[in-house]
Motif scaffolding. Structure first.
Motif, PDB file in Angstrom:
ATOM      1  N   GLU A 144      44.360  46.366  44.129  1.00  0.00           N
ATOM      2  CA  GLU A 144      43.857  46.823  45.422  1.00  0.00           C
ATOM      3  C   GLU A 144      42.407  47.293  45.381  1.00  0.00           C
ATOM      4  OE1 GLU A 144      45.670  46.352  48.130  1.00  0.00           O
ATOM      5  OE2 GLU A 144      47.180  45.492  46.797  1.00  0.00           O
ATOM      6  N   ASP A 145      41.803  47.395  44.183  1.00  0.00           N
ATOM      7  CA  ASP A 145      40.442  47.938  44.122  1.00  0.00           C
ATOM      8  C   ASP A 145      39.353  46.887  44.336  1.00  0.00           C
ATOM      9  OD1 ASP A 145      40.174  46.556  41.727  1.00  0.00           O
ATOM     10  OD2 ASP A 145      39.933  48.326  40.474  1.00  0.00           O
ATOM     11  N   GLY A 146      39.758  45.645  44.560  1.00  0.00           N
ATOM     12  CA  GLY A 146      38.781  44.596  44.828  1.00  0.00           C
ATOM     13  C   GLY A 146      38.122  44.023  43.587  1.00  0.00           C
ATOM     14  N   SER A 147      38.574  44.392  42.425  1.00  0.00           N
ATOM     15  CA  SER A 147      38.005  43.885  41.175  1.00  0.00           C
ATOM     16  C   SER A 147      38.330  42.408  41.016  1.00  0.00           C
ATOM     17  CB  SER A 147      38.582  44.667  39.995  1.00  0.00           C
ATOM     18  OG  SER A 147      38.391  43.972  38.792  1.00  0.00           O
ATOM     19  N   TYR A 148      37.311  41.604  40.690  1.00  0.00           N
ATOM     20  CA  TYR A 148      37.586  40.186  40.462  1.00  0.00           C
ATOM     21  C   TYR A 148      38.492  40.000  39.254  1.00  0.00           C
ATOM     22  CZ  TYR A 148      34.474  39.787  36.478  1.00  0.00           C
ATOM     23  OH  TYR A 148      33.911  39.927  35.244  1.00  0.00           O
ATOM     24  N   VAL A 149      38.442  40.902  38.281  1.00  0.00           N
ATOM     25  CA  VAL A 149      39.306  40.780  37.099  1.00  0.00           C
ATOM     26  C   VAL A 149      40.765  40.928  37.517  1.00  0.00           C
ATOM     27  CG1 VAL A 149      39.919  41.736  34.846  1.00  0.00           C
ATOM     28  CG2 VAL A 149      37.517  41.592  35.520  1.00  0.00           C
ATOM     29  N   ALA A 150      41.049  41.932  38.316  1.00  0.00           N
ATOM     30  CA  ALA A 150      42.421  42.136  38.781  1.00  0.00           C
ATOM     31  C   ALA A 150      42.885  40.950  39.614  1.00  0.00           C
ATOM     32  CB  ALA A 150      42.523  43.427  39.590  1.00  0.00           C
ATOM     33  N   GLU A 151      42.019  40.454  40.480  1.00  0.00           N
ATOM     34  CA  GLU A 151      42.361  39.306  41.321  1.00  0.00           C
ATOM     35  C   GLU A 151      42.600  38.068  40.461  1.00  0.00           C
ATOM     36  OE1 GLU A 151      41.925  35.614  43.189  1.00  0.00           O
ATOM     37  OE2 GLU A 151      40.242  36.419  42.042  1.00  0.00           O
ATOM     38  N   TYR A 152      41.706  37.828  39.514  1.00  0.00           N
ATOM     39  CA  TYR A 152      41.815  36.678  38.616  1.00  0.00           C
ATOM     40  C   TYR A 152      43.115  36.730  37.812  1.00  0.00           C
ATOM     41  CZ  TYR A 152      40.997  33.936  34.375  1.00  0.00           C
ATOM     42  OH  TYR A 152      41.135  33.080  33.311  1.00  0.00           O
ATOM     43  N   LEU A 153      43.395  37.874  37.189  1.00  0.00           N
ATOM     44  CA  LEU A 153      44.606  37.990  36.379  1.00  0.00           C
ATOM     45  C   LEU A 153      45.872  37.927  37.229  1.00  0.00           C
ATOM     46  CD1 LEU A 153      43.478  40.634  33.746  1.00  0.00           C
ATOM     47  CD2 LEU A 153      43.882  38.178  33.377  1.00  0.00           C
ATOM     48  N   GLY A 154      45.768  38.301  38.480  1.00  0.00           N
ATOM     49  CA  GLY A 154      46.917  38.207  39.366  1.00  0.00           C
ATOM     50  C   GLY A 154      47.285  36.773  39.730  1.00  0.00           C
ATOM     51  N   ARG A 155      46.289  35.895  39.787  1.00  0.00           N
ATOM     52  CA  ARG A 155      46.552  34.519  40.230  1.00  0.00           C
ATOM     53  C   ARG A 155      46.604  33.496  39.100  1.00  0.00           C
ATOM     54  NH1 ARG A 155      41.684  31.958  39.740  1.00  0.00           N
ATOM     55  NH2 ARG A 155      39.870  33.233  40.198  1.00  0.00           N
ATOM     56  N   VAL A 156      45.924  33.760  37.987  1.00  0.00           N
ATOM     57  CA  VAL A 156      45.821  32.771  36.919  1.00  0.00           C
ATOM     58  C   VAL A 156      47.164  32.602  36.196  1.00  0.00           C
ATOM     59  CG1 VAL A 156      45.124  34.358  35.068  1.00  0.00           C
ATOM     60  CG2 VAL A 156      44.279  32.009  35.058  1.00  0.00           C
ATOM     61  N   GLN A 157      47.391  31.416  35.657  1.00  0.00           N
ATOM     62  CA  GLN A 157      48.568  31.188  34.820  1.00  0.00           C
ATOM     63  C   GLN A 157      48.339  31.863  33.480  1.00  0.00           C
ATOM     64  OE1 GLN A 157      51.625  29.723  35.453  1.00  0.00           O
ATOM     65  NE2 GLN A 157      52.110  30.536  33.443  1.00  0.00           N
TER      66      GLN A 157
END
Length: 185
Positions: A68-81
């Motif tokens: 929820e903090d808008g970090s691209y790392v969190a977003e990336y790890l959430g979607r990547v295989q």
């Protein structure tokens, strides 16, 4: 064929695993926006993340909570295989995760043969050592921090097989970190 990329934070003396927050100078000294942009570009070039069990469990306990903090790392790890090598992990409990149990070389060659973008391995020092020994790494992306520790586990330990690497890119960042990209072979 996909490339397997090893990306590591590393000290001037080759340490990638050591106690403490040794890469803090890059986190506090100067502007980090240029380095963050480079990391984000690299994340966009990859659609698979490879790790060992210990690193996976550390990341799983941290990054999903940061979504929820808008970090691209969190977003990336959430979607990547995500692929995790483990003989003991039975329930990954993180979306888009596959546990790999076969032989390292066969599993990696199979992943590299699938369609897609880069496969990135980071942290996971024992796994990275095994990947290098198996000859399946295509590129090293080293974020060299202006720190000398004098002790700690190194990217290439004593007794590692000789390697010939070809420089593909260098980038210096305002915080003092330098990116060195080396292709294998």
């Amino acid at each position: 064929m996909r490339d397997l990329i090893v990306t590591e934070n590393i000290t001037l003396d080759g340490v990638i695993e050591a106690a403490g927050d040794w890469f803090a100078p890059a986190n506090t000294d100067g502007d980090r926006s240029d380095m963050a942009a480079a990391l984000q570009r690299q994340a966009e070039m990859a659609d698979a993340f490879l790790t060992g069990r210990v690193t996976f469990e550390e990341m799983r306990s941290h990054w999903p909570r940061r979504a929820e903090d808008g970090s691209y790392v969190a977003e990336y790890l959430g979607r990547v295989q995500k692929y995790v090598f483990s003989g003991t992990l039975t329930r990954p409990e993180w979306q888009h995760t596959t546990v790999l149990r076969g032989t390292l070389e066969a599993e990696i060659r199979g992943l590299k043969a699938e369609p897609g973008r880069d496969i990135v391995a980071t942290g996971s020092i024992s796994l990275v050592h095994a990947l290098a020994a198996a000859g399946v790494v295509d590129e090293y992306r080293l974020f060299v921090h202006p720190v000398v520790l004098g002790a700690g586990r190194r990217l290439f330990p004593d007794g590692a097989a000789p390697r010939h690497l070809r420089l593909a890119e260098t980038s210096a960042f305002a915080c003092g970190v330098v990116l060195l990209r080396y292709r294998v072979g």
